[in-house]
Structures are given as C-alpha cells and as structure tokens.
Write a protein that holds these residues in place. Structure first.
Motif, PDB file in Angstrom:
ATOM      1  N   TYR A  49       0.892  -1.267  -0.232  1.00 41.23           N
ATOM      2  CA  TYR A  49       0.317   0.152  -0.161  1.00 41.23           C
ATOM      3  C   TYR A  49       0.858   1.325   0.445  1.00 41.23           C
ATOM      4  N   PRO A  50       0.843   1.837  -0.825  1.00 43.39           N
ATOM      5  CA  PRO A  50      -0.419   2.578  -1.275  1.00 43.39           C
ATOM      6  C   PRO A  50      -1.318   2.018  -3.039  1.00 43.39           C
ATOM      7  N   PHE A  51      -2.197   1.760  -3.089  1.00 43.85           N
ATOM      8  CA  PHE A  51      -2.185   1.236  -4.691  1.00 43.85           C
ATOM      9  C   PHE A  51      -2.662   2.516  -5.271  1.00 43.85           C
ATOM     10  N   LEU A  52      -1.383   2.960  -6.549  1.00 42.11           N
ATOM     11  CA  LEU A  52      -1.105   3.831  -7.089  1.00 42.11           C
ATOM     12  C   LEU A  52      -2.121   4.237  -8.119  1.00 42.11           C
ATOM     13  N   LEU A  53      -2.899   3.007  -8.841  1.00 48.46           N
ATOM     14  CA  LEU A  53      -3.371   3.171 -10.259  1.00 48.46           C
ATOM     15  C   LEU A  53      -4.877   3.504  -9.744  1.00 48.46           C
ATOM     16  N   GLY A  54      -5.645   4.175  -8.552  1.00 47.45           N
ATOM     17  CA  GLY A  54      -7.014   4.302  -8.215  1.00 47.45           C
ATOM     18  C   GLY A  54      -7.747   3.893  -8.781  1.00 47.45           C
ATOM     19  N   LYS A  55      -9.035   3.858  -8.578  1.00 46.44           N
ATOM     20  CA  LYS A  55     -10.057   2.058  -9.062  1.00 46.44           C
ATOM     21  C   LYS A  55     -10.101   2.160  -9.944  1.00 46.44           C
ATOM     22  N   GLY A  56      -9.723   2.452 -11.357  1.00 46.82           N
ATOM     23  CA  GLY A  56      -9.215   2.435 -12.337  1.00 46.82           C
ATOM     24  C   GLY A  56      -8.585   1.296 -12.856  1.00 46.82           C
ATOM     25  N   GLY A  57      -7.897   1.440 -12.024  1.00 48.95           N
ATOM     26  CA  GLY A  57      -6.306   0.334 -12.052  1.00 48.95           C
ATOM     27  C   GLY A  57      -6.489  -0.827 -11.540  1.00 48.95           C
ATOM     28  N   CYS A  58      -7.789  -0.417 -10.697  1.00 45.37           N
ATOM     29  CA  CYS A  58      -7.976  -2.132  -9.495  1.00 45.37           C
ATOM     30  C   CYS A  58      -9.217  -2.753 -10.233  1.00 45.37           C
ATOM     31  N   TYR A  59      -9.996  -1.700 -10.773  1.00 44.94           N
ATOM     32  CA  TYR A  59     -10.635  -2.822 -12.005  1.00 44.94           C
ATOM     33  C   TYR A  59      -9.543  -3.213 -13.264  1.00 44.94           C
ATOM     34  N   PHE A  60      -9.097  -2.515 -13.517  1.00 45.57           N
ATOM     35  CA  PHE A  60      -8.641  -3.416 -14.836  1.00 45.57           C
ATOM     36  C   PHE A  60      -7.409  -4.430 -14.206  1.00 45.57           C
ATOM     37  N   LYS A  61      -6.521  -4.213 -13.044  1.00 46.91           N
ATOM     38  CA  LYS A  61      -5.918  -5.755 -12.482  1.00 46.91           C
ATOM     39  C   LYS A  61      -6.860  -6.578 -12.270  1.00 46.91           C
ATOM     40  N   THR A  62      -7.909  -6.417 -11.352  1.00 50.82           N
ATOM     41  CA  THR A  62      -9.084  -7.975 -11.598  1.00 50.82           C
ATOM     42  C   THR A  62      -9.563  -8.536 -12.859  1.00 50.82           C
ATOM     43  N   PHE A  63     -10.043  -7.708 -13.719  1.00 57.14           N
ATOM     44  CA  PHE A  63     -11.318  -8.491 -14.764  1.00 57.14           C
ATOM     45  C   PHE A  63      -9.470  -8.924 -15.446  1.00 57.14           C
ATOM     46  N   LEU A  64      -8.067  -8.370 -15.451  1.00 56.19           N
ATOM     47  CA  LEU A  64      -7.594  -8.921 -16.571  1.00 56.19           C
ATOM     48  C   LEU A  64      -7.294 -10.421 -15.829  1.00 56.19           C
ATOM     49  N   PHE A  65      -6.766 -10.898 -14.779  1.00 57.77           N
ATOM     50  CA  PHE A  65      -6.710 -12.017 -13.942  1.00 57.77           C
ATOM     51  C   PHE A  65      -7.703 -12.703 -14.563  1.00 57.77           C
ATOM     52  N   GLU A  66      -9.272 -12.175 -14.177  1.00 55.42           N
ATOM     53  CA  GLU A  66      -9.666 -13.357 -13.574  1.00 55.42           C
ATOM     54  C   GLU A  66     -10.625 -13.702 -15.579  1.00 55.42           C
ATOM     55  N   THR A  67     -10.388 -12.209 -16.803  1.00 56.37           N
ATOM     56  CA  THR A  67     -10.214 -12.860 -18.098  1.00 56.37           C
ATOM     57  C   THR A  67      -9.205 -14.027 -18.617  1.00 56.37           C
ATOM     58  N   VAL A  68      -8.435 -14.082 -17.992  1.00 57.75           N
ATOM     59  CA  VAL A  68      -7.040 -14.535 -18.860  1.00 57.75           C
ATOM     60  C   VAL A  68      -7.600 -16.171 -18.202  1.00 57.75           C
ATOM     61  N   CYS A  69      -8.044 -15.793 -16.248  1.00 53.38           N
ATOM     62  CA  CYS A  69      -7.876 -17.058 -16.324  1.00 53.38           C
ATOM     63  C   CYS A  69      -8.836 -18.241 -17.151  1.00 53.38           C
ATOM     64  N   PHE A  70     -10.383 -17.195 -17.543  1.00 56.05           N
ATOM     65  CA  PHE A  70     -11.721 -17.887 -17.685  1.00 56.05           C
ATOM     66  C   PHE A  70     -11.405 -18.358 -19.415  1.00 56.05           C
ATOM     67  N   ALA A  71     -10.293 -17.467 -20.374  1.00 57.34           N
ATOM     68  CA  ALA A  71     -10.230 -18.056 -21.317  1.00 57.34           C
ATOM     69  C   ALA A  71      -8.929 -18.812 -21.533  1.00 57.34           C
ATOM     70  N   SER A  72      -7.992 -19.220 -20.815  1.00 62.25           N
ATOM     71  CA  SER A  72      -7.047 -20.612 -20.393  1.00 62.25           C
ATOM     72  C   SER A  72      -7.467 -22.090 -20.466  1.00 62.25           C
ATOM     73  N   ILE A  73      -8.862 -22.232 -19.642  1.00 59.58           N
ATOM     74  CA  ILE A  73      -9.433 -22.969 -19.688  1.00 59.58           C
ATOM     75  C   ILE A  73     -10.379 -23.543 -20.802  1.00 59.58           C
ATOM     76  N   LEU A  74     -11.520 -22.512 -20.816  1.00 58.31           N
ATOM     77  CA  LEU A  74     -11.564 -22.598 -21.900  1.00 58.31           C
ATOM     78  C   LEU A  74     -11.319 -23.718 -23.261  1.00 58.31           C
ATOM     79  N   ASN A  75      -9.982 -22.608 -23.348  1.00 58.35           N
ATOM     80  CA  ASN A  75      -9.342 -22.662 -24.915  1.00 58.35           C
ATOM     81  C   ASN A  75      -8.492 -24.232 -24.909  1.00 58.35           C
ATOM     82  N   VAL A  76      -8.367 -24.812 -23.984  1.00 56.70           N
ATOM     83  CA  VAL A  76      -7.480 -25.735 -23.131  1.00 56.70           C
ATOM     84  C   VAL A  76      -9.423 -26.812 -23.274  1.00 56.70           C
TER      85      VAL A  76
END
Length: 416
Positions: free
Chosen positions: A122-149
């Motif tokens: 802490y502190p998280f310097l990227l703000g709310k948008g950066g927080c959303y992006f980080k969470t969204f990125l990990f969730e998306t690639v998590c789902f995309a990887s298993i669905l691709n396989v």
C-alpha cells in the motif's frame, strides 16, 4: 508517511503519555480503540493492513523474473511462428496461438502489478480504474485459458474418435469462431468478480466525529459484501475449472481407448499387407496423430497441475470465515505456491512444444537464427504433389473417408 501520533488537539480525547498506551482498552467512536491513537501511522497501517513489503519478496521476485524471461520469450516466439508460416496455421495451432496470447497478457501486464504490490502493499497508486483493470485482467485470462484448453481437447476428440465430422468441425474457420466465442464468454464472466472490488482506505484513529481517510492506506480489495464474493468464486471454480477438467479427462480417456484400438488394428493390418504402400502411409499418418495427441495430453496435465493451487487458494479464502493460526500458516504457503504455479503455467507451454514437436522445434530455430526458408524447386514440388495425389486417391476409402484425410493433412505439416 509521517511518524507522528494520530492525535488531534481539537478532539475531546487527550493523547495519552508514552508508556501508558498498553493499558488502554476503551472504544473510540465505536470502531477504533483508544489504543490505536497511540500508534504511529506506520504502526497503525501495519496493524490493519499488514507489513508494507512481503517477507518473501526477494525469492519470489527472482523466481518470477526467471519465469517472465522464459515465458515472454517462448510465447512471443510461438505467436511469431504460427503467424508467419502458413503450414502452421492449423486449427490446433490456432488454439495454441490463443493460449499464448493469454499467457503473454498475464506475464506482461499481470506479473508486474503483483510484484509491485509485493514490494509495496500500500498505497495502490493506480486508483479505482487500475484496480478494476487488474481484477478484470486476471479473471479474463483465467477463464480464457481453461476454455481454450477445453476447446482444444474437444477438437482433438473429434479428430481422433469421429474423423468423419472433422471435415466440418476441425477447420481453421471454425477454430477462429470458437476462439472468439471463448474470449467473449471470458470477458462477460469476468465482470461479476471485477465489480466486487474497489479501493479501500483506512480512517485515522483520531477522536471526535470528523475522522479523516489516510491516503497512504489505499488498497485494491473486496469492497462489496463477503458472501457475494464467496458465491462468485465457488461458482466460477466449479464452472471454469472442475467441470472443464472432468470433461477433458473423459475426452482423453475416450481418445486413449480409440488410439489403442487403432494400434491393435494396425498390427493386424501389418501382418496381412506388410509391403503395401497404403499400409505404410496409413501407419505414418496415425503415428503423427498420436504425436499430436500425446503432446496435447501432456499440455493438459501440466495445465491442471499448475492451476490447481490457484483455485485451492481462492476456495480457502471463500470458505473460511474465522481463521486459526494453523490455517493462516497453511494459507500463507498455499498463496505463495499458487502464485508461482499460476505464472509457471504461462511459461511452460512453449517448452513442451519444443520438446515434443519436431516441427515447432525447427520453426523456433529458424526464427531465432534468422535462417531464410529455401523455396522448393518446381520439379520437386510437382513430384510431391503427385505423390500426395496418389496418397489421397489410394486412401479415400469408405471407412476413413475424406474427413480423416483432411484431419491428417492439417497436422502432418505441423507435427512431422
């Protein structure tokens, strides 16, 4: 950060003298104990947010750096090889290309964010948008990887067990449509968990009613009710890990049985037509198909091993409400292991291609050494065309059909 006490002369509470703080247990404004007013800001943040820097930052950083170098180089090489060579643009390789893109997103965008948070929680310097992006990125690639396989495993199942359908299903156009659908589903399913996160900041331990937020305490974390997060994690783990892995296991079991039957028939055919050109050609095709299937099977096994700790981490966090000291200790190790294996899964695939595919190995060397491709002379090209034509005519039997030939033609240039 300042090292002064979080006390205000305008408050109704007097800041206690040093040495007396340990005896204070009164509640301040119903939330912060008076004892918190005795802490420096650094101590106050560490009490509620943990240490500023992870205790395992150095070894994890070195491990992640090695994974990053191998994974980024290997996946970029995979994308270049498939994109630059027409012979590599098969349905199977399109799925591998999509998987490589997913892995590159994790390594190039996700890993630096996590390393930064381990270095400075802490502190998280990227703000709310950066927080959303980080969470969204990990969730998306998590789902995309298993669905691709999963899609890759279904494609292999159809090609091996139902070769007549391969003409219509195992095609580059169909693979592209499936991949676009996979990424669309992944993006949509990443929204729920992303919406549960946001920026949380602690309030100062000062007395009175006007308590101020501490900007230095900003962290990207869960901000919605805990039960919503628990339900989301449990449902997504079931739908995007457990069920796909069970499905993939069943598909490869059926593929294994089919290949075993084909091998037994191959032995019988070899005894009756030992010198037949068609029999030799058929054996070569089946050997190549077994090589493809073996490589993809190993890929799936490694994928499941690497992702199991990640989902174990998430399930532990969602199921346990009151933590004991033993559970916390176990979770600490699970969390570290899950992170290493999570990123390892993004780096290991190109290594498998190089070890188990002769064609990929040759293409990798060609790109790295900048060796130009030598065009095939015209006479040799015509000769090869005639041989291929004879093979097609001789093998277009009612049993295997055109579909079996279509599947083999796509893969024989990729995995010789």
């Amino acid at each position: 950060m300042t090292s002064r006490y979080n006390c205000s002369s305008a408050d109704s509470w007097d800041c206690p003298q040093e040495g007396m703080c340990g005896n204070l247990t009164s509640d301040l404004n119903g939330s912060a104990g008076l004892v918190d007013a005795c802490l420096t800001q650094e101590e106050y943040l560490e009490k509620y947010l943990g240490p500023l820097r992870s205790s395992v930052f150095l070894p994890i950083c070195l491990t992640y750096l090695l994974i990053f170098l191998v994974g980024a180089f290997g996946n970029l090489l995979t994308c270049i090889v498939i994109a630059r060579n027409k012979v590599m643009r098969t349905p199977t390789n399109y799925y591998l290309f999509s998987l490589a893109v997913s892995d590159l997103l994790v390594l190039l965008l996700g890993m630096p964010l996590e390393l930064y948070e381990m270095w400075q929680n802490y502190p998280f310097l990227l703000g709310k948008g950066g927080c959303y992006f980080k969470t969204f990125l990990f969730e998306t690639v998590c789902f995309a990887s298993i669905l691709n396989v999963t899609a890759l495993s279904v494609e292999r199942y159809i090609a091996v067990v139902h070769p007549l359908r391969a003409k219509y299903v195992v095609t580059p156009t169909h693979a592209k449509r499936v991949i676009m659908t996979v990424w669309g589903i992944s993006v949509l399913c990443a929204v729920p968990n992303t919406s549960l996160h946001g920026i949380f900041t602690l309030q100062s331990a000062e007395g009175g009613t006007a308590r101020k937020e501490i900007p230095e305490s900003a962290i990207c974390t869960l901000v919605k009710p805990r039960w919503m997060y628990n339900l989301t994690i449990q449902v997504t783990t079931l739908l995007f890990f457990m069920l796909p892995m069970l499905t993939i296991s069943a598909l490869y079991l059926l593929i294994g049985l089919q290949l075993k039957r084909e091998k037994m028939l191959q032995v019988m055919e070899a005894e009756t037509s030992r010198n037949s050109y068609c029999n030799i050609r058929s054996q070569q095709q089946k050997a190549r198909r077994r090589q493809v299937t073996k490589m993809l099977f190993v890929l799936v096994v490694v994928f499941g091993i690497c992702w199991a700790p990640f989902h174990t981490d998430r399930l532990m966090w969602s199921f346990i409400d009151e933590w004991t000291s033993i559970q916390l200790e176990v979770y600490k190790y699970v969390h570290v292991v899950s992170g290493v294996f999570f990123y390892l899964s993004s780096a290991v695939n190109p290594i498998l291609y190089n070890l188990m595919s002769t064609r990929f190995r040759e293409m990798f060397k060609e790109v790295m050494c900048h060796r130009p491709r030598h065009p095939v002379p015209r006479k040799q090209s015509l000769s090869v065309t005639r041989v291929t034509l004879r093979s097609i005519l001789s093998e277009a039997t009612p049993i295997n059909g055109i579909a079996g030939l279509h599947e083999d033609k796509e893969h024989e240039t990729t995995f010789p």
